[in-house]
Design an enzyme around this catalytic site. Structure first.
Site, mmCIF file in Angstrom:
data_model
loop_
_atom_site.group_PDB
_atom_site.id
_atom_site.type_symbol
_atom_site.label_atom_id
_atom_site.label_comp_id
_atom_site.label_asym_id
_atom_site.label_seq_id
_atom_site.Cartn_x
_atom_site.Cartn_y
_atom_site.Cartn_z
ATOM 1 N N CYS A 2 102.419 78.893 77.364
ATOM 2 C CA CYS A 2 102.506 77.520 78.200
ATOM 3 C C CYS A 2 102.478 77.930 79.577
ATOM 4 C CB CYS A 2 103.683 76.639 77.726
ATOM 5 S SG CYS A 2 103.525 76.407 75.831
ATOM 6 N N ARG A 27 96.384 78.045 80.911
ATOM 7 C CA ARG A 27 97.673 78.862 80.101
ATOM 8 C C ARG A 27 97.917 77.772 79.022
ATOM 9 N NH1 ARG A 27 100.685 82.709 82.260
ATOM 10 N NH2 ARG A 27 102.438 82.165 80.775
ATOM 11 N N TRP A 74 100.525 74.943 75.203
ATOM 12 C CA TRP A 74 99.590 75.619 74.394
ATOM 13 C C TRP A 74 100.323 75.803 73.030
ATOM 14 C CZ3 TRP A 74 98.225 80.127 71.979
ATOM 15 C CH2 TRP A 74 97.315 80.537 71.528
ATOM 16 N N ASN A 100 108.465 78.274 78.113
ATOM 17 C CA ASN A 100 107.329 79.022 77.762
ATOM 18 C C ASN A 100 107.624 80.268 76.681
ATOM 19 O OD1 ASN A 100 104.911 80.306 77.540
ATOM 20 N ND2 ASN A 100 105.405 81.172 79.615
ATOM 21 N N GLY A 101 107.078 80.561 75.684
ATOM 22 C CA GLY A 101 107.471 81.676 75.025
ATOM 23 C C GLY A 101 107.722 81.127 73.621
ATOM 24 N N GLU A 488 81.939 96.739 67.177
ATOM 25 C CA GLU A 488 82.470 95.886 67.994
ATOM 26 C C GLU A 488 82.163 96.305 69.519
ATOM 27 O OE1 GLU A 488 83.533 93.145 68.316
ATOM 28 O OE2 GLU A 488 84.892 93.339 70.138
ATOM 29 N N LYS A 492 80.256 94.240 72.366
ATOM 30 C CA LYS A 492 80.951 93.925 73.736
ATOM 31 C C LYS A 492 79.785 94.531 74.944
ATOM 32 C CE LYS A 492 83.186 92.252 73.219
ATOM 33 N NZ LYS A 492 84.078 91.347 72.176
ATOM 34 N N GLU A 495 76.762 92.159 75.130
ATOM 35 C CA GLU A 495 77.367 90.843 75.596
ATOM 36 C C GLU A 495 77.386 90.942 76.947
ATOM 37 O OE1 GLU A 495 80.106 88.489 72.774
ATOM 38 O OE2 GLU A 495 81.080 90.459 73.327
ATOM 39 N N HIS A 511 69.024 108.982 58.764
ATOM 40 C CA HIS A 511 67.901 108.171 57.906
ATOM 41 C C HIS A 511 67.040 107.141 58.565
ATOM 42 C CE1 HIS A 511 69.710 109.924 54.266
ATOM 43 N NE2 HIS A 511 70.861 109.613 54.725
ATOM 44 N N LYS A 608 81.780 80.570 75.020
ATOM 45 C CA LYS A 608 82.898 80.928 74.377
ATOM 46 C C LYS A 608 83.207 80.589 73.157
ATOM 47 C CE LYS A 608 86.876 83.001 74.459
ATOM 48 N NZ LYS A 608 86.719 84.287 74.320
HETATM 49 C C1 G6P Z 1 80.852 83.465 70.375
HETATM 50 C C2 G6P Z 1 81.461 84.193 71.393
HETATM 51 C C3 G6P Z 1 81.944 85.448 70.687
HETATM 52 C C4 G6P Z 1 82.916 85.154 69.540
HETATM 53 C C5 G6P Z 1 82.153 84.389 68.498
HETATM 54 C C6 G6P Z 1 83.112 83.677 67.628
HETATM 55 O O1 G6P Z 1 79.636 84.107 70.236
HETATM 56 O O2 G6P Z 1 80.772 84.653 72.345
HETATM 57 O O3 G6P Z 1 82.914 86.181 71.595
HETATM 58 O O4 G6P Z 1 83.536 86.404 69.011
HETATM 59 O O5 G6P Z 1 81.466 83.048 69.240
HETATM 60 O O6 G6P Z 1 83.893 82.794 67.814
HETATM 61 P P1 G6P Z 1 85.220 82.548 67.395
HETATM 62 O O7 G6P Z 1 85.763 81.440 68.419
HETATM 63 O O8 G6P Z 1 85.198 81.658 66.144
HETATM 64 O O9 G6P Z 1 86.231 83.639 67.134
#
Ligand code: G6P
Length: 613
Positions: A2, A27, A74, A100-101, A488, A492, A495, A511, A608
């Site tokens: 928060c 936040r 939050w 906050n915490g 992963e 990254k 992306e 293969h 996002k």
């Molecule tokens: C989008 C974002 C990714 C994320 C995916 C799933 O593609 O760009 O970074 O991993 O959605 O999002 P979520 O909010 O369901 O974890």
């Protein structure tokens, strides 16, 4: 995570407070509130929703007080609602607190206070704080000026967990008390006024002179004075610091981009995710779950479903669930699962992972499982998000808001939470000996400091990125758990750097994909599983023979010495190693993207939260 702001001076506090909250909205932004001192009385105004909604509250403009505290929430404990919004008052309405915490022992404190006759209006952990202060205030018969300070200090000593708090009281209408432990808090010094904030950017437009607080320090503020105390209320001295940030850059706390900030926030995000779930000397504890052995024994299959990075967290978790719970575990991409008539029934527990909790495919996949009679459990970073409202059960990562599109701290927190969940299941099901589980718990508790240690490779990675940022293709190789890290890491890189990349199970390379290996191509090997390291080394030799340049991420003693670069990362339990091994690779994607001059936080074509199919 928060945001909190405070003001004590000669100007109208409410305007300054709301302005500060707006800057802290990153936040958290599910509810907001302020409390000012009006004619020696406390006046609270708060509601669910964004900070700007405060301007619409009846009477907000009539607040003229020059002392006040404020909060943007939050949610962690209790859904976003007016009752759960801060500030919170004690039962006698004499003390107002923003926090906050997370207060880990709030249940225990709440029960103690209920026994003493206190009652609670919210579901928050925070509400114990003003009541605890009141409890100590009335218990203290010594009528000194510092009676409130003493009460706050006593209350803080009872709190376990993390907190940054601001307190105002009718008993000291010209003062404010603030303190912190494991949550950020700074004090900005003006002329005849003082500002308090979770971070510097929110008040940087008012002052650039700051006192930075350390853990367990208390501060008594008035318009002209700031007095610092240690936890035993001995006065301590503190240097004023000049901060030369420009306000926009400062919102990222000095980091160039949110992604880098979030990469560096991982030790703390993991700490918050662990929270009070791994108590020393007792079984795993989930506030929000109470599964019995009978209930869990019903399930003959786990199905983990998610998209993108969250799905990769599921792949890591599959290894942990299968190993320590001995339950067959499948992992699927939500957009595949929802259309394939999956083999699930009332004996399947389906786990849905989503940082945002709003991803359309994941929500649809969850609804399908419910139709088929399966039990559903959601894992999200956002309290009250759609997926958590749909699921039978929900648990939260508490990683704090993630702003960069490319997920970093949410991923590592998801893996940590899934590992704790697996231990919780294994303890109930008694499938693994307690010694192994205790060892795994201790390994999880050591992760924050090991991630911190791993982050020290950043300068090396930054230099390395300069040598490969013009590449057209990059390969990631790993076996077993390291293959999940390869997937992963490759995502990254794609992306945010727009470099084509492939992740392959190292043994599968021969293969087909080995046909793509040509002189000068970069291959990144991840070698953390001691049982598979020799096998992976052999596969990497096959690409070196064909002219590849190699970077190795490893926590093993490597006897081979013809790799071009090796980054050693701290050793951890092999089941958890993706949490450590991914960190240098997050940094690598970041620095490659920077070298290419790209917008790291908002990569092209991505969002996002993907709320469309
Ligand atoms: C989008 C974002 C990714 C994320 C995916 C799933 O593609 O760009 O970074 O991993 O959605 O999002 P979520 O909010 O369901 O974890």
């Amino acid at each position: 995570m928060c945001g909190i702001v405070g003001y004590i001076g000669t100007k109208k506090a409410s305007t300054i407070l709301i302005n500060g909250l707006m800057r802290l909205e990153y936040r958290g932004y599910d509810s907001a509130g302020i409390c000012t001192i009006e004619n020696d009385n406390l006046k609270v105004m708060k509601d669910k929703g964004r900070v700007k909604n405060l301007y619409n509250l009846d009477g907000i403009n009539s607040l003229t007080g020059t002392i006040g505290i404020a909060h943007t929430r939050w949610a962690t404990h209790g859904k976003p609602s007016k009752e759960n919004s801060h500030p919170h008052l004690d039962n006698s309405n004499n003390f107002a607190v923003v926090h906050n915490g997370i207060i880990e022992n709030y249940n225990e404190l709440r029960n103690f206070l209920i026994e003493k006759g206190y009652n609670f209006k919210s579901e928050t952990d925070t509400e114990v704080i003003p009541n605890l202060i009141h409890y100590y205030y009335t218990k203290d018969t010594n009528n000194s000026n510092n009676k409130v300070l003493q009460a706050v200090s006593n209350a803080c000593k009872d709190l376990k967990g993390s907190f940054a708090i601001e307190v105002i009281s009718k008993y000291i209408p010209n003062n404010m008390i603030v303190c912190r432990k494991d949550s950020p808090l700074v004090i900005g010094k003006g002329d005849n006024e003082n500002y308090i904030s979770s971070d510097i950017p929110a008040i940087l437009s008012f002052t650039n002179k700051f006192y930075l607080l350390n853990d367990n320090e208390l501060v008594l503020l008035s318009t002209n004075n700031v007095t610092f105390y240690d936890s035993d209320l001995n006065v301590i001295n503190k240097e004023l610091q000049n901060i030369e940030w420009n306000a926009t850059a400062a919102e990222k706390n000095g980091f160039d981009d949110f992604m880098l900030k979030e990469i560096y926030e991982q030790p703390n995000a993991i700490r918050e995710t662990i929270g009070s779930r791994l108590p020393k000397n007792s079984l795993c504890d989930f506030d929000d779950l109470s599964f019995s052995k009978d209930f869990l024994s019903r399930f003959n299959k786990l199905y983990i479903v998610a998209c993108g990075t969250a799905m990769h967290a599921g792949l890591v978790a599959r290894n942990i669930f299968e190993k320590i719970c001995c339950i067959p575990t499948e992992v699927d991409i939500a957009s595949e699962f929802r259309y394939k008539n999956p083999l699930i029934d009332d004996k399947t527990l389906c786990i849905y992972i989503s940082q945002s909790g709003e991803t359309a495919d994941t929500i649809a996949a969850l609804k399908l499982a419910k139709q088929k009679g399966s039990t559903t459990l959601a894992i999200s970073n956002v309290i009250g998000s759609s997926i958590t409202r749909e699921a039978d059960y929900s648990i939260y990562t508490h990683a704090g808001p993630e702003i960069a599109v490319a997920s970093t701290k949410a991923y590592t927190s998801q893996v940590v939470l899934l590992a704790i969940l697996a231990i919780y299941f294994a303890e109930k099901l008694e499938k693994t000996d307690s010694e192994t589980l205790i060892k795994l718990k201790n390994d999880i508790l050591e992760l924050p400091s090991k991630v911190d240690e791993t982050l020290k490779c950043a300068d090396y990675i930054k230099e390395y990125a300069k040598t490969i940022y013009t590449e057209k293709d990059i390969f990631f190789l790993g076996r077993g758990i390291d293959y999940t890290t390869a997937l992963e890491a490759s995502l990254k890189l794609k992306e945010i750097s727009y470099i084509h990349s492939e992740a392959y199970a190292a043994g599968e390379l021969k293969h087909g994909p080995i046909a793509l290996i040509e002189n000068g191509i970069t291959v990144i090997g991840i070698l953390t599983d001691e049982n598979l390291v020799e096998k992976s080394v052999s596969n990497i030799q096959e690409v070196i023979t064909r002219g590849a340049k190699t970077l190795i991420i490893s926590n093993q003693h490597l006897t081979t010495n013809n790799f071009d670069k090796v980054i050693s990362v701290p050793y951890t339990n092999p089941l958890l190693s993706p949490i450590i091994a991914i960190v240098p690779l997050q940094l690598l994607s970041y620095y490659i993207s920077k070298e290419k001059g790209l917008d790291v936080d908002k990569p092209r074509n991505l969002a996002k939260s993907v709320t469309v199919e």
